[in-house]
Write a protein that holds these residues in place. Structure first.
Motif, PDB file in Angstrom:
ATOM      1  N   ALA A 136      -0.995   3.731   6.869  1.00  8.97           N
ATOM      2  CA  ALA A 136      -1.107   3.367   5.467  1.00  8.97           C
ATOM      3  C   ALA A 136      -0.319   2.083   5.228  1.00  8.97           C
ATOM      4  CB  ALA A 136      -0.578   4.480   4.564  1.00  8.97           C
ATOM      5  N   THR A 137      -0.884   1.194   4.405  1.00 11.57           N
ATOM      6  CA  THR A 137      -0.227  -0.079   4.161  1.00 11.57           C
ATOM      7  C   THR A 137      -0.505  -0.559   2.743  1.00 11.57           C
ATOM      8  OG1 THR A 137      -0.018  -2.383   4.922  1.00 11.57           O
ATOM      9  CG2 THR A 137      -2.196  -1.375   5.095  1.00 11.57           C
ATOM     10  N   VAL A 138       0.488  -1.193   2.146  1.00  6.16           N
ATOM     11  CA  VAL A 138       0.325  -1.829   0.838  1.00  6.16           C
ATOM     12  C   VAL A 138      -0.101  -3.274   1.093  1.00  6.16           C
ATOM     13  CG1 VAL A 138       1.409  -2.403  -1.355  1.00  6.16           C
ATOM     14  CG2 VAL A 138       2.136  -0.361  -0.111  1.00  6.16           C
ATOM     15  N   GLN A 139      -1.342  -3.574   0.752  1.00  2.00           N
ATOM     16  CA  GLN A 139      -1.833  -4.936   0.984  1.00  2.00           C
ATOM     17  C   GLN A 139      -1.487  -5.870  -0.171  1.00  2.00           C
ATOM     18  OE1 GLN A 139      -5.998  -3.368   2.225  1.00  2.00           O
ATOM     19  NE2 GLN A 139      -5.702  -5.238   3.396  1.00  2.00           N
ATOM     20  N   SER A 140      -1.369  -5.301  -1.371  1.00  2.00           N
ATOM     21  CA  SER A 140      -1.049  -6.113  -2.544  1.00  2.00           C
ATOM     22  C   SER A 140      -0.111  -5.328  -3.451  1.00  2.00           C
ATOM     23  CB  SER A 140      -2.327  -6.446  -3.298  1.00  2.00           C
ATOM     24  OG  SER A 140      -2.053  -7.161  -4.481  1.00  2.00           O
ATOM     25  N   PRO A 141       1.119  -5.851  -3.748  1.00  2.00           N
ATOM     26  CA  PRO A 141       1.705  -6.979  -3.041  1.00  2.00           C
ATOM     27  C   PRO A 141       2.033  -6.624  -1.577  1.00  2.00           C
ATOM     28  CG  PRO A 141       3.355  -5.841  -4.375  1.00  2.00           C
ATOM     29  CD  PRO A 141       2.043  -5.174  -4.667  1.00  2.00           C
TER      30      PRO A 141
END
Length: 414
Positions: A291-296
């Motif tokens: 899982a990753t936060v692309q924005s921001p």
């Protein structure tokens, strides 16, 4: 037979657009065709103010694709994810993911001896010649590194993270070694998603969408491209139509590539959130999830909100994959009430094939001229010896175009 075009490119994904832009820049009259809107797997979706890539996407700053883009005058705009905040999920617990000397020292994921072995293993990687490992699988390469089971599992998770590969038992170690090295150079999450690259490349060449190509064939020293709206004739043709099976269908005879290896697939959830979750970045060690936060950090969401992606490497069964991804998003700090909009991609094809140890790694992929036809070339993320994913697509597109313009004596550099 008079040529309508110097170069016709079939397919307007990253590979095809890179080919079209390169050939146009070399002075060739060039047309890029696609049955759909430009972008291929790099297309984006806009939902309620959020921009979704097709799953998590990152551009490698040290990769071949970066050089292709900059040579064409495209400067990718975005921001790097905060690697120092990445978490590893192992045994149902979160630990700091060891991506730097400091995080390796502080993590509770590995014991002292495993940390020492892990540090020594990573220190050796820049000294390795990846090609010497082309005939080995990822487990064979890791197994020769003097690592205990816990440290070996972390290396395998990092390989999944950087390559999107799920079946590491067949995946070629040269590709894994090279990709880990590229990751050390940093990645960018792109502002506005990967549409940024598609629009930048498409502006450099002529693109005609809504044209279905049904085949290519030699024709009196030229190449005829059969389309639903009539034939086109070119001096050279580049097939950048996605998967190997699609390229084979366009050729008049099987080029004899044999088994190129499995497709690289993933199940994905993309979500637009009301708030930025914490910890946000969680890589599974026991399970092939991320899982990753692309924005921001990138600009793909309204101010104060977020775009998050969750990936299961190797799509399996839709219902179980969806449940696993939503559970993993919860571990990353996503609450049900945070979600403004989301979508589930049950089976995203990440790459047309995975480089396998059985075929000799990256060098065993088809070359750009491996069509069996003169003046007909290939491009795609499964073509040529340069890199993986977008790097391979962009690099093979450039290489195919440079070969194609050689058949166009009127072309002059601009």
């Amino acid at each position: 037979m008079r040529a309508d075009w110097d170069v016709v490119v079939i397919g307007a994904g990253l590979a095809g657009l890179a080919a079209g832009a390169t050939a146009t820049r070399a002075g060739s009259t060039t047309l890029v065709l696609d049955a759909h809107a430009p972008g291929g797997r790099a297309r984006v979706t806009h939902r309620e103010g959020f921009v979704f890539n097709r799953g998590a996407h990152a551009l490698y700053k040290g990769g071949a694709g970066w050089d292709v883009l900059r040579n064409l005058g495209i400067e990718p705009q975005g921001s790097a994810p905060p690697l120092a905040r990445y978490q590893a999920l192992a045994g149902g617990e979160l630990h700091l993911l060891p991506t730097t000397a400091d995080s390796l020292r502080r993590t509770t994921l590995l014991g002292r001896k495993d940390k020492e072995a892990f540090a020594a293993f990573l220190a050796r990687q820049p000294l390795l010649n990846p090609r010497r490992h082309a005939g080995a699988s990822v487990p064979q390469w890791i197994g020769g590194g003097g690592l205990g089971p816990a440290a070996a599992a972390v290396v395998a998770a990092l390989v999944r993270l950087t390559t999107f590969a799920s079946d590491l038992n067949t995946f070629a170690a040269d590709a894994a070694v090279a990709q880990l090295r590229r990751a050390a150079g940093g990645v960018l999450y792109l502002d506005g998603g990967w549409a940024q690259l598609i629009s930048g490349l498409a502006a450099l060449c002529q693109v005609r969408a809504g044209v279905k190509v049904t085949g290519v064939a030699p024709a009196a020293g030229r190449v005829e491209v059969a389309t639903g709206s009539g034939p086109l004739v070119a001096r050279s043709v580049i097939i950048a139509a996605g998967r190997p099976a699609t390229a084979i269908r366009l050729l008049p005879a099987d080029p004899g590539w044999g088994d190129l290896g499995p497709e690289v697939t993933a199940a994905c959830v993309d979500a637009g959130l009301r708030r930025v979750p914490a910890p946000g970045y969680v890589l599974g060690v026991d399970d092939p999830v991320y899982a990753t936060v692309q924005s921001p950090p990138a600009r793909q969401a309204p101010a104060g909100q977020a775009v998050v992606g969750a990936v299961r490497y190797g799509a399996a069964e839709a219902r179980s994959d969806r449940a696993a991804l939503h559970a993993h998003l919860a571990r990353a700090g996503v609450r049900e009430e945070d979600v403004v909009t989301s979508r589930f991609l049950a089976r995203m094809v990440v790459a047309g094939t995975a480089p396998t140890a059985a075929r000799g790694g990256l060098a065993g992929r088809p070359a750009v001229d491996a069509t069996g036809l003169p003046d007909v070339y290939l491009a795609g993320d499964w073509v040529g010896p340069m890199g993986l994913l977008a790097d391979a697509a962009l690099a093979s597109g450039q290489a195919a175009a440079l070969r194609a313009v050689q058949a166009c004596p009127v072309a002059t550099a601009t």
